[in-house]
Design a protein around this motif. Sequence first.
Motif, PDB file in Angstrom:
ATOM      1  N   ASP A 455       8.960  -4.125  -3.604  1.00 25.10           N
ATOM      2  CA  ASP A 455       7.615  -3.580  -3.819  1.00 25.10           C
ATOM      3  C   ASP A 455       7.532  -2.154  -3.288  1.00 25.10           C
ATOM      4  OD1 ASP A 455       6.646  -5.862  -5.002  1.00 25.10           O
ATOM      5  OD2 ASP A 455       5.735  -6.663  -3.179  1.00 25.10           O
ATOM      6  N   THR A 456       6.965  -1.273  -4.090  1.00 26.85           N
ATOM      7  CA  THR A 456       6.809   0.124  -3.712  1.00 26.85           C
ATOM      8  C   THR A 456       5.390   0.361  -3.188  1.00 26.85           C
ATOM      9  OG1 THR A 456       6.026   0.724  -5.931  1.00 26.85           O
ATOM     10  CG2 THR A 456       8.421   0.777  -5.538  1.00 26.85           C
ATOM     11  N   ALA A 457       5.142   1.589  -2.742  1.00 27.13           N
ATOM     12  CA  ALA A 457       3.796   1.925  -2.282  1.00 27.13           C
ATOM     13  C   ALA A 457       2.782   1.781  -3.410  1.00 27.13           C
ATOM     14  CB  ALA A 457       3.785   3.360  -1.736  1.00 27.13           C
ATOM     15  N   GLU A 458       3.195   2.118  -4.646  1.00 24.14           N
ATOM     16  CA  GLU A 458       2.290   1.972  -5.783  1.00 24.14           C
ATOM     17  C   GLU A 458       1.982   0.500  -6.046  1.00 24.14           C
ATOM     18  OE1 GLU A 458       4.595   4.086  -8.660  1.00 24.14           O
ATOM     19  OE2 GLU A 458       3.306   5.858  -8.549  1.00 24.14           O
ATOM     20  N   VAL A 459       2.994  -0.336  -5.978  1.00 24.32           N
ATOM     21  CA  VAL A 459       2.782  -1.771  -6.174  1.00 24.32           C
ATOM     22  C   VAL A 459       1.862  -2.311  -5.089  1.00 24.32           C
ATOM     23  CG1 VAL A 459       3.917  -4.026  -6.190  1.00 24.32           C
ATOM     24  CG2 VAL A 459       4.963  -2.097  -7.382  1.00 24.32           C
ATOM     25  N   ALA A 460       2.006  -1.834  -3.863  1.00 21.31           N
ATOM     26  CA  ALA A 460       1.151  -2.295  -2.768  1.00 21.31           C
ATOM     27  C   ALA A 460      -0.316  -1.962  -3.034  1.00 21.31           C
ATOM     28  CB  ALA A 460       1.607  -1.683  -1.452  1.00 21.31           C
ATOM     29  N   VAL A 461      -0.582  -0.786  -3.603  1.00 21.85           N
ATOM     30  CA  VAL A 461      -1.967  -0.434  -3.932  1.00 21.85           C
ATOM     31  C   VAL A 461      -2.532  -1.415  -4.958  1.00 21.85           C
ATOM     32  CG1 VAL A 461      -3.474   1.318  -4.933  1.00 21.85           C
ATOM     33  CG2 VAL A 461      -1.622   2.005  -3.409  1.00 21.85           C
ATOM     34  N   ARG A 485       1.244 -10.028   0.630  1.00 19.48           N
ATOM     35  CA  ARG A 485       2.366  -9.297   0.039  1.00 19.48           C
ATOM     36  C   ARG A 485       2.143  -7.789   0.154  1.00 19.48           C
ATOM     37  NH1 ARG A 485       4.787 -10.410  -6.079  1.00 19.48           N
ATOM     38  NH2 ARG A 485       6.057  -8.511  -6.236  1.00 19.48           N
ATOM     39  N   ALA A 486       0.905  -7.345  -0.067  1.00 16.07           N
ATOM     40  CA  ALA A 486       0.596  -5.922   0.080  1.00 16.07           C
ATOM     41  C   ALA A 486       0.826  -5.469   1.519  1.00 16.07           C
ATOM     42  CB  ALA A 486      -0.851  -5.656  -0.333  1.00 16.07           C
ATOM     43  N   LEU A 487       0.428  -6.310   2.479  1.00 11.38           N
ATOM     44  CA  LEU A 487       0.622  -5.958   3.881  1.00 11.38           C
ATOM     45  C   LEU A 487       2.111  -5.842   4.212  1.00 11.38           C
ATOM     46  CD1 LEU A 487      -0.535  -5.418   6.666  1.00 11.38           C
ATOM     47  CD2 LEU A 487      -0.608  -7.894   7.056  1.00 11.38           C
ATOM     48  N   ALA A 488       2.907  -6.785   3.739  1.00 12.19           N
ATOM     49  CA  ALA A 488       4.349  -6.722   4.001  1.00 12.19           C
ATOM     50  C   ALA A 488       4.956  -5.454   3.410  1.00 12.19           C
ATOM     51  CB  ALA A 488       5.033  -7.964   3.424  1.00 12.19           C
ATOM     52  N   ALA A 489       4.527  -5.098   2.194  1.00  8.57           N
ATOM     53  CA  ALA A 489       5.061  -3.892   1.544  1.00  8.57           C
ATOM     54  C   ALA A 489       4.654  -2.634   2.309  1.00  8.57           C
ATOM     55  CB  ALA A 489       4.578  -3.825   0.097  1.00  8.57           C
ATOM     56  N   ARG A 490       3.404  -2.569   2.718  1.00 10.27           N
ATOM     57  CA  ARG A 490       2.938  -1.362   3.413  1.00 10.27           C
ATOM     58  C   ARG A 490       3.553  -1.244   4.802  1.00 10.27           C
ATOM     59  NH1 ARG A 490      -3.411  -0.636   1.350  1.00 10.27           N
ATOM     60  NH2 ARG A 490      -2.804   0.739  -0.369  1.00 10.27           N
ATOM     61  N   GLU A 491       3.724  -2.360   5.490  1.00 13.46           N
ATOM     62  CA  GLU A 491       4.388  -2.291   6.793  1.00 13.46           C
ATOM     63  C   GLU A 491       5.825  -1.808   6.625  1.00 13.46           C
ATOM     64  OE1 GLU A 491       2.005  -5.779   9.306  1.00 13.46           O
ATOM     65  OE2 GLU A 491       3.863  -6.261   8.218  1.00 13.46           O
ATOM     66  N   ARG A 492       6.495  -2.245   5.568  1.00 15.44           N
ATOM     67  CA  ARG A 492       7.885  -1.854   5.343  1.00 15.44           C
ATOM     68  C   ARG A 492       7.996  -0.408   4.886  1.00 15.44           C
ATOM     69  NH1 ARG A 492      10.264  -2.090   0.587  1.00 15.44           N
ATOM     70  NH2 ARG A 492       8.777  -3.645  -0.188  1.00 15.44           N
ATOM     71  N   VAL A 493       7.109   0.008   3.986  1.00 13.58           N
ATOM     72  CA  VAL A 493       7.231   1.335   3.376  1.00 13.58           C
ATOM     73  C   VAL A 493       6.519   2.409   4.200  1.00 13.58           C
ATOM     74  CG1 VAL A 493       6.678   2.703   1.332  1.00 13.58           C
ATOM     75  CG2 VAL A 493       7.471   0.338   1.074  1.00 13.58           C
ATOM     76  N   PRO A 499      -2.915   4.259   7.948  1.00 10.36           N
ATOM     77  CA  PRO A 499      -4.271   3.855   7.548  1.00 10.36           C
ATOM     78  C   PRO A 499      -4.282   2.831   6.423  1.00 10.36           C
ATOM     79  CG  PRO A 499      -4.168   6.224   7.891  1.00 10.36           C
ATOM     80  CD  PRO A 499      -2.758   5.723   7.980  1.00 10.36           C
ATOM     81  N   GLU A 500      -3.327   2.985   5.471  1.00 12.81           N
ATOM     82  CA  GLU A 500      -3.275   2.028   4.357  1.00 12.81           C
ATOM     83  C   GLU A 500      -2.898   0.628   4.855  1.00 12.81           C
ATOM     84  OE1 GLU A 500      -2.525   6.136   2.902  1.00 12.81           O
ATOM     85  OE2 GLU A 500      -1.677   4.894   4.489  1.00 12.81           O
ATOM     86  N   THR A 501      -1.961   0.573   5.777  1.00  8.01           N
ATOM     87  CA  THR A 501      -1.557  -0.723   6.334  1.00  8.01           C
ATOM     88  C   THR A 501      -2.717  -1.372   7.071  1.00  8.01           C
ATOM     89  OG1 THR A 501       0.728   0.048   6.572  1.00  8.01           O
ATOM     90  CG2 THR A 501       0.073  -1.873   7.870  1.00  8.01           C
ATOM     91  N   LEU A 502      -3.447  -0.591   7.849  1.00  7.93           N
ATOM     92  CA  LEU A 502      -4.586  -1.138   8.592  1.00  7.93           C
ATOM     93  C   LEU A 502      -5.689  -1.597   7.643  1.00  7.93           C
ATOM     94  CD1 LEU A 502      -4.770   1.447  11.533  1.00  7.93           C
ATOM     95  CD2 LEU A 502      -3.686  -0.802  11.506  1.00  7.93           C
ATOM     96  N   SER A 503      -5.859  -0.875   6.545  1.00  3.66           N
ATOM     97  CA  SER A 503      -6.852  -1.287   5.559  1.00  3.66           C
ATOM     98  C   SER A 503      -6.509  -2.647   4.967  1.00  3.66           C
ATOM     99  CB  SER A 503      -6.953  -0.230   4.454  1.00  3.66           C
ATOM    100  OG  SER A 503      -7.853  -0.637   3.444  1.00  3.66           O
TER     101      SER A 503
END
Length: 911
Positions: A455-461, A485-493, A499-503
Motif C-alpha cells: 500500500d502506498t501513501a495514495e492508497v492509504a488516503v 489498513r490505512a493506519l498500518a500503511a501510514r505508519e510504515r510510509v 499528521p496523516e497517521t494521527l488523523s
Amino acid sequence: MTPVQPPEHPAPAGSARWEASGDRAVAVDANAGIISTGPGATIYTAPAVQLPPAQSVAEPRGQRNHNLPRPPSALFVGRDADVVRLGTALAEENEPVTRILVGLGGVGKTSLTLQYAHRYRERYTTVWWITADNPDAITAGLASLTSRLLPDLATPATTNALAEWAISWFQTHPGWLVVFDNADDPSHLAPVISQLDTGRHLITSRRTAGWHHLASPLRLDVLSPADAAELLMRTAGRTATGNAADAATVAELAAELGHLPLALEQAGAYVHNHAIDFAAYLERVRRYPARMFATAYAGSTDRRTIARVWRVTLSTIADRDPLAVEILRTLAWFAPDHMPLDLITSIDDDLLAVDDALALLAGYSMITLAPPHLRVHRLVQAVARTADPADPLRTEEAILMARDRAARFLLDSLPREGTEGESGAASIAVPQWPGWRNLRPHIEAFMELMPQDQDTAEVAVVLHETSRFLLDQGHVPQAARYSERALAARERVLGDDSPETLSTRNQLGNIYRAAGDLGRAIPLYERTVAARERVLGADHPDTLSTRNYLANAYRDSGRVDRSIPLYERTLADRERVLGRDHPETLISRNNLASGYRDAGDLRRSIPLFETTRTEAERALGQDHPRTLLFRNNLATAYEAAGDLARALPLYERTLADRESLLGDTHPDTLTTRNNLAGALQDTGSLPRALELYERTLADSERVLGHEHPRTLLVRSNLADALAQAGDRGAARALWEAVVTDSERLLGTDHPDTLLVRGNLAGVLEETGDPGRAAALWESVVADSERVLGTDHPDTLLARCNLARAEGSVGLSQRALADCVRVLGDDHPRTLTARRELALALDAAGDLPQALAMCERAAEDSARALGADHPRTRSARATLARLRRTLIVRVPPLDGSASRRVILNNATPDRP
C-alpha cells in the motif's frame, strides 16, 4: 526463349510458393498465361482453365451440401433460446438476409452458430462455412466451394478464379446459408456480401462496431449462473451430489470464470483430466492465473485458451492504438460492472484520444460502453493484470504501472467536501453519497487485489476516506478493516507521528467507539491525544478535536468522573483558542450539555443546551444544520426532564425546519422524526407515534438501508410503541428480528445489541414467558458486565431488570446500592431502581417496607425531575396501588369474622 512444360503434378492453389533464382527470375503458384522477363528468363505456359457456367452446376443431390467444421457439441448448455433467437432473425422471407453475431472471444459465438447450422441444415440448399479473419481466408473459403462442386476442373485454376465462380454459383442457386466466422473487418466482407443476394449471411465477430451498414449486430452474452455451473459440471464429467457446499464451490468457480463458456470448458476439462475437485482448481487459477489461462486441455481438438484468444485481439488493438491497451490494463484493477467513465478519462489530456481508445476496445468486445458507465468481463481483467513473460503486452513493469495509475484515478475520483453530522465527527455530506456509492465497488475490488504490504501513501488516503463513508453508512466492520489498513500503511510510509497517521488513528478510534468497542477506542484516543499534544501542541484544533472524542468515549463508558471534566476543559480551551462562536466551540458546549444530561444533571444540562441553541442561532443562523442539531438536542433534554410541553413543540419545529432545509429523508430529519415519535409515545399519543415510527422506518430502510444501525434502532422503537399499544405479539416478533439482525451486523457485544436484547426480555416477560425472559436478562447482565463494565449505567439497568424479573429483594437492593454509588441519588435510573425495589418488597409480602421505599422514590423523583415527569407519575401510581392493597386484620369485639380495612397512613404526596 524455350517453352517449358508445366510439372506433371502442379501444386494446388494456395500451397507453398515456387522458389525463384537468378536475375529477374519469378515464381508463381498458378498461371493461365505467359510470364516473360529479361535474358535467361524461364517461360512457363499453361493452358487456360475453362470452368462450366455456374448456373449449369446443380447442388449435390440427396445429402445437403455443407462443410461444417465439426459435429454439434454434446456440451451445448443454456443456449437454446439464443438458437431460437438466431433462427427467427434469419427466417425473414426477403433476401438477402444478413445477421451478425458479436461478443467477447470465448463467449461461444462459433459454437452457437455451429449448433444452429447443424440443427437447421434442412432449411438451406447449401450451408457453407468460411473462416473470415482476413481477405485471403475469405477468398480461399469461397474457392473451396468450387473445389467441392468441380473436383476435377478446379485443380489447375487460380484461387481468385475459383472464388469468382463460387460467387456466380451462389447468385444462380438461391436458398443457401453462408457463415463468415470470426470476421475481423467489415470492409473485408462488404465486397463479397454485396454480390451474394440470393440467400442468408451469418457473420460472427468479436468486433461490435462498424457493421451498421450491413445489419444490426446481435450480441451474445455469457451464460447464466445456473447454466454456467451445469456446463462446468458436465465438462468435468461430474454429477450433482446434492451437497450444498459442493454446489456453492461450483457456483463460486463459475463466477470466478465470469460464466464464460470457453473458460468453463477449459476448467472442467482440467478438473477431469487431473482428477482434482473444483475447489482445487479455484485455488490454482487464483494462484497461477497466467499458466492456467494459457493451458489447453489434453485431447481437445480446440487448442484455444483464454490467453491465446485474447492475446491476438490485444495485439491487434495495440497495433492500432497503444493507449487502448494502457486503458485496459488500468481497468483491470476495478470492479467489472458499472464502472464510471469519468474514472478513466483522465488517463490522457487528449479526451478525443481517450474516446477513440475506448471505442476501439468496445469495438473488439473487450469492454462494453453504456454511458455513463462501462463494463469489462472479469476474465479479461484477470488476464490483463496477470504478468506473462511470453506476452510483451503483459510485462510485470507495465502491470504495476497500471496498478499505480488505477490508485491515482481512485484518489482523484473521491467525492470530497465533508460536513459535520449529529455526533460532531467529520462525516460525508449527504449529497456526496451517490458518488461514493458508485465508486465503492471499484475501491473494494482494488483493495482486494492490492497486496497490503505494498500500500502506498495514495492508497492509504483512499482507505482512510472510504472508512469515513463506510462508518456513515453503518458498515462498521468494513470501516474498521479499511481504517486499520490505512493506519498500518501510514505508519510504515509516513511514520507514527505524521499528521496523516494521527488523523487515521483518531478515525479508527471513532470506528471502535461506533462498534461499542470502548476497550480499544479509549486507549487509542488517549494515545492520539498525547501524540497530538506532543507533535501539534495542546491548543491545536486537531488536538482539541481528539480530546472531545475521548470525552465522548468516556461518557459512553459511563465514566462521568472523566467525561465531564474533559468536556469542561475542552470547552474552555476552544473558547480561548477559537472563540465562543466558533462551530467547534458550539459543538463542545453541546457535548458538555449532553454529558450533563446523561449523568442525570438536568439542572446544568438544560441551561447549557439553551445557551448553545441561542448562540448558534446568532452566530450561524436559524436554519444552519448545526443550529437545528442543537435545537434537537435541547428537545431531548426537555424530554428527559419530563417537560413534554416544551419538548414537543421544539421537536415539531425542528422537524419542519429540517424537512425544509435538508429534505424529508435526510438522516438528521429522520433522527428528529424518530425523537418526536418517542415524545408523542410518552404523552400517550400512540396512533401518531406509530405512524411517525413507521414512516421513519420506511425512509431509513430506503435511504440508509435495512442493515444500518439507525434503521435497527428505529425498528426497536417501533416495537416498543407496539408493545405500549397492547400489540405485544407484534412487538415480540419485531424485537426478535431486530436482535437477530443486530447480532449479525453489529455483533453480540455491541451496546445496541445488548439494548434490544433487554427489550426483547421485557416483552417476553409481559407475554407470559418469564423463564426465557429471566435467562435472557441473565445473559444481558453477564455480557454488559464483561463488555461495558460492572458500573456502566446500562449494566446497572440490566441488573435492575433482572432483579425485577426474578422478584429478588436481595438483587434489587444490590442494584439500588450500585446505582446510588455510581450515579447518585437523583439519577433517573436510581429513581427507577428504588421503585423496582419497592415492587420486589411488595411481591415478597413486606408491604410496609415497600410503601416506605415507594414513598421515597416518589419524593425523590418529584424533587429531581418535577411533579409532572413520567417517572414521577409512575412512582405515584405504584404508591397508590400499594396503598390500596395494604390490608390489616382488626380483631373483632363480638367474635365475628375478621374484616379487611384499607389504611391511608402514608405520608401525603408532595408537589
